[in-house]
Each structure stands twice: as C-alpha cells, then as structure tokens.
Design an enzyme around this catalytic site. Structure first.
Site, PDB file in Angstrom:
ATOM      1  N   CYS A  75     -18.750 -49.259  74.609  1.00 22.15           N
ATOM      2  CA  CYS A  75     -18.907 -49.374  76.055  1.00 22.15           C
ATOM      3  C   CYS A  75     -20.052 -48.466  76.523  1.00 22.15           C
ATOM      4  CB  CYS A  75     -17.587 -49.119  76.767  1.00 22.15           C
ATOM      5  SG  CYS A  75     -17.596 -49.688  78.490  1.00 22.15           S
ATOM      6  N   HIS A 163     -13.663 -52.584  74.132  1.00 20.49           N
ATOM      7  CA  HIS A 163     -12.906 -51.452  73.586  1.00 20.49           C
ATOM      8  C   HIS A 163     -12.040 -51.924  72.411  1.00 20.49           C
ATOM      9  CE1 HIS A 163     -13.878 -48.284  76.472  1.00 20.49           C
ATOM     10  NE2 HIS A 163     -14.069 -49.286  77.308  1.00 20.49           N
ATOM     11  N   GLU A 165     -10.410 -50.163  70.426  1.00 16.54           N
ATOM     12  CA  GLU A 165      -9.310 -49.232  70.184  1.00 16.54           C
ATOM     13  C   GLU A 165      -8.045 -49.548  70.974  1.00 16.54           C
ATOM     14  OE1 GLU A 165     -11.676 -47.438  73.614  1.00 16.54           O
ATOM     15  OE2 GLU A 165     -12.081 -48.674  71.851  1.00 16.54           O
TER      16      GLU A 165
END
Length: 184
Positions: A75, A163, A165
């Site tokens: 990002c 993202h 994660e």
C-alpha cells in the site's frame, strides 16, 4: 539453508503487526522496526515497507532501498517506492477499504504470478500509483486501479496496492511465501 530474516518497516499503518505475523506464519524470522531505524542497524535478507497514513511519515525508507536486499512495499510502501524512483502517485477515486478483484498480468512474476489469473483483495485506493517507475513491470491491475502490483526483478523491488496480511485478502499468505522465496 536457514530461514530468511525479513524486517517490516513500520510506517504507522494499522495492519503492520499483521505483516510481521504473516511472515512468521510462513516460517520467516521477522521483526518490526520503526521507520527511523538507522539502516546500518538493519541486518536482513529482505525488507517489507508497511502501509501507513501519509507519505510525509515514511522516515528513512529511501535509505532502505539502498541496502541491496529485496524490498516489498505494501500500500503506502508501494506508493513510496513508485514516488521515490520516478513513478507517479495520485489520489484515487475510492478512499475506503473494499474488496477488489485483481487481475494478475504476469503469471511468471515471482511475487504475484502464483495468484494468476485473478485474486480477491482488501485494499484502499485513497492514493494509488498511476505510473510505474522506469524498470518496473505492472504485474496486476483492476477495474479500480491500473497499478495494483509492480515488480522490478533486476533490483528485487516489488509492491502491491492491497493488504495481503489481512484475512479479507484471498491467498495473501502466498504473497509473503513468494517474497520469502525471493529473499532466500
């Protein structure tokens, strides 16, 4: 061969701790460091530049690009790499977090190729890369953004707008596994 050591540079993003955990979950020795850490004190096989709220708060990230190890920008980290190396970042049309279907454009790419032909991601597009820097290949796009991922395999610099994660992203762990393989 021992597991790679990858440090996560904290750019004050809300998901930074999840990036460290995702790396540990794929068998990587990982540590989170503040973005004002002296580059001379970083001993790593790879670096993740985390997301964050502002380009004004990226600390010493420019110095970390000079350490000669693979770098993954997530990002804001992606946007920083693009901006620092001569690409262009602008405000996007979609500021909030949302599910985004991303098309993988290069199934040979070491970072995102294994996600081909497409993957569902969780991303904010408040800011986005609108032009990749020289030497980079755009490796993923979407109906929302023309540069969802980019890679410069010669310099081992990579980035994703989304993202990987967070649990909302499908196959996000694969991104961290692939980056760990690049760092080995």
């Amino acid at each position: 061969m021992s597991e790679p050591r990858i440090v996560v540079i904290d750019n004050h993003g809300q998901f930074t701790h999840l990036e460290g955990r995702a790396l540990r979950d794929v068998g990587v020795d990982s540590e989170i460091l503040d973005n004002d850490t002296d580059p001379a004190n970083i001993n790593a096989d790879g670096i993740v530049l985390s997301g964050g709220p502002s380009m004004d708060r990226v600390g010493r990230c420019a110095d970390y690009l000079e350490l000669g190890v693979p770098v993954l920008g997530i990002c804001l980290g992606l946007q920083f790499i693009a901006d620092e190396l001569g690409g262009r970042v602008e405000s996007g049309d979609y500021g909030g977090y949302a599910d985004v279907d991303v098309r993988i454009l290069d199934d040979d790419d070491p970072l995102v190729g294994s996600l081909a032909p497409e993957t569902r991601t969780w991303a904010s597009h408040a800011d986005e890369v609108v032009e990749a820097p020289d030497g980079f290949t755009v490796t993923a796009d979407s109906d929302v953004c023309g540069v969802e991922a980019m890679s410069d395999t010669d310099r081992d610099l990579y980035g994703v707008q989304w993202h990987p994660e967070v649990s909302h992203t499908e196959r996000g762990q694969a991104v961290f596994q692939n980056f760990a393989a690049v760092c080995e």
